[in-house]
Enzyme design. Structure first.
Site, PDB file in Angstrom:
ATOM      1  N   THR A 137       9.499  -3.604   2.198  1.00  0.00           N
ATOM      2  CA  THR A 137      10.821  -4.046   1.762  1.00  0.00           C
ATOM      3  C   THR A 137      11.688  -2.821   1.470  1.00  0.00           C
ATOM      4  O   THR A 137      11.201  -1.831   0.917  1.00  0.00           O
ATOM      5  CB  THR A 137      10.724  -4.947   0.509  1.00  0.00           C
ATOM      6  OG1 THR A 137      12.039  -5.349   0.103  1.00  0.00           O
ATOM      7  CG2 THR A 137      10.047  -4.241  -0.646  1.00  0.00           C
TER       8      THR A 137
ATOM      9  N   HIS B 257      -5.101  -5.136  -7.804  1.00  0.00           N
ATOM     10  CA  HIS B 257      -6.205  -4.296  -8.260  1.00  0.00           C
ATOM     11  C   HIS B 257      -7.561  -4.993  -8.109  1.00  0.00           C
ATOM     12  O   HIS B 257      -8.615  -4.356  -8.199  1.00  0.00           O
ATOM     13  CB  HIS B 257      -5.983  -3.893  -9.720  1.00  0.00           C
ATOM     14  CG  HIS B 257      -6.482  -2.518 -10.044  1.00  0.00           C
ATOM     15  ND1 HIS B 257      -7.562  -1.940  -9.401  1.00  0.00           N
ATOM     16  CD2 HIS B 257      -6.063  -1.597 -10.950  1.00  0.00           C
ATOM     17  CE1 HIS B 257      -7.782  -0.736  -9.893  1.00  0.00           C
ATOM     18  NE2 HIS B 257      -6.885  -0.504 -10.829  1.00  0.00           N
TER      19      HIS B 257
END
Length: 397
Positions: free
Chosen positions: A316, A368
């Site tokens: 983006t 994560h």
């Protein structure tokens, strides 16, 4: 006219806007109505030359796959009045003709004309429902005593809040609501973390400046932008760190043997992420050409569901709006997203000297649960190194 056949992942849609109204002429394949789903806005076109007879589903109504939207008269012309209209006109003409059907005599017709009334506005009390002069006089008195019709309401104004200040309440579009839901889910379900770095854009800018005219001439008008360099750098980095190119499916980790990179495109209907397929096999010109096509179709509302399904990684670019730093949100089920930003000249220390260089902050948000911090940092550093020495993209080193 029926709604399109929706994919299995789309339960229903909402009628967003009618571009033609009953009685208006339509050409075959002319854009008639927009259907907004959770993922994209679909266009429904006229099945043939003709006229919309009546609308079955109004704006805001929910429609299912293949459900009837409107009745369409193929081959009809716009100047053909609705079927009920001639009958109504005939009835009115009969009522006003008076003598022909014996409803009103000459005196009554004269009184009607003077009072500005029609025969349909007066209830006859004479023999056989015949209207008399007295009936006209009574109707004229009632009309005079009746309150004047309210003036046409002015255009709707924004409502005033409790403190007297202007507020405007607009329903959230289906697409915008879905985007909001997915972004909130991404933050609630993923262990999202962001790592940052900065890249010297000087080498890419120099290469682009040197070859942009030749590139455009060679590739049939396709312009050389910055996004293609980032897509190629991300593709190479994804090959080296497959966990960043993976996705989570329940308790399974799915590693993809290909690179399908989504490029976020801002449209007036919201953020859309069309996907570049198999970027490992694409050249810079192919990437730039596809991105331009996505931008044009996104602006015109012509991006299809097939354009946005899938994707293993997303890029983006908030820099085109002037963003210097941001934290992009994951695009589930992907496990990482790269954020580009504004190129800003800054003083940098180079070999003990202060040098002004065009710098860009990069942000990598990642899940994560799937990606360790070490992999995320090394992935971002790889992109930085490839961009600061573009020859490595060609040599794949």
């Amino acid at each position: 006219m029926k709604a399109p056949t929706f994919p299995e992942s789309v339960a229903d849609g909402t009628v967003a806007a009618w571009h033609k109204q009953p009685g208006e002429a339509c050409k075959r394949d002319e854009h008639i109505v927009d259907i907004e789903t959770d993922k994209v806005v679909l266009e429904v076109v006229a099945p043939a030359d003709g006229v919309i007879a009546d609308i079955v589903k109004a704006e805001g109504d929910t429609v299912l796959s293949e459900e009837v939207l409107a009745n369409f008269s193929a081959g009809a012309s716009a100047d053909a009045a609705p079927a009920a209209a001639p009958a109504a006109e005939a009835t009115s003409a009969t009522e006003e003709s008076g003598d022909e059907d014996g409803i009103a005599g000459p005196a009554a017709r004269k009184a009607l004309a003077e009072a500005g009334l029609s025969a349909s506005q007066v209830k006859g009390t004479g023999k056989g429902g015949r209207i008399t002069k007295e009936d006209v006089e009574a109707a004229a008195k009632n009309k005079a005593a009746a309150p004047a019709p309210a003036a046409a309401a002015p255009a709707a104004m924004p409502a005033l809040g409790a403190d007297g200040r202007v507020e405007k309440r607009v329903p959230m579009t289906r697409l915008r609501a879905t985007i909001a839901k997915r972004l909130v889910e991404a933050q609630q379900t993923a262990a999202m973390l962001t790592t940052y770095n900065e890249v010297n854009m000087g080498p890419v800018m120099e290469l682009r400046s040197k070859y942009k005219d030749l590139f455009q001439k060679t590739h049939n008008g396709t312009k050389l932008g910055f996004m293609s360099f980032f897509v190629k750098a991300a593709t190479e980095a994804l090959k080296r760190y497959p966990a960043v190119n993976a996705s989570i499916d329940g308790n399974d980790m799915v590693y993809h043997g290909y690179q399908d990179i989504g490029v976020a495109v801002s449209t007036n209907r919201g953020l859309m992420v069309p996907v570049l397929r198999n970027t490992e096999a694409m050249g810079l010109a192919d990437i730039e050409s596809n991105i331009m096509d996505f931008a044009v179709r996104g602006r015109d509302g012509k991006l299809g569901m097939e354009d946005m399904q899938g994707g293993t990684f997303t890029i983006t670019n908030g820099g085109i709006f002037g963003s210097l730093m941001s934290t992009p949100i994951l695009n589930p089920p992907q496990t990482a997203i790269l954020g580009m930003h504004k190129i800003q000249e800054r003083p940098m220390a180079v070999n003990g000297q202060v040098v002004i260089q065009p710098m860009m902050y990069l942000a990598l948000s990642y899940d994560h649960r799937m990606i360790d911090g070490k992999e995320a940092v090394q992935f971002l550093v790889t992109i930085k190194e490839l961009l600061e020495d573009p020859a490595r993209l060609l040599l794949e080193i």
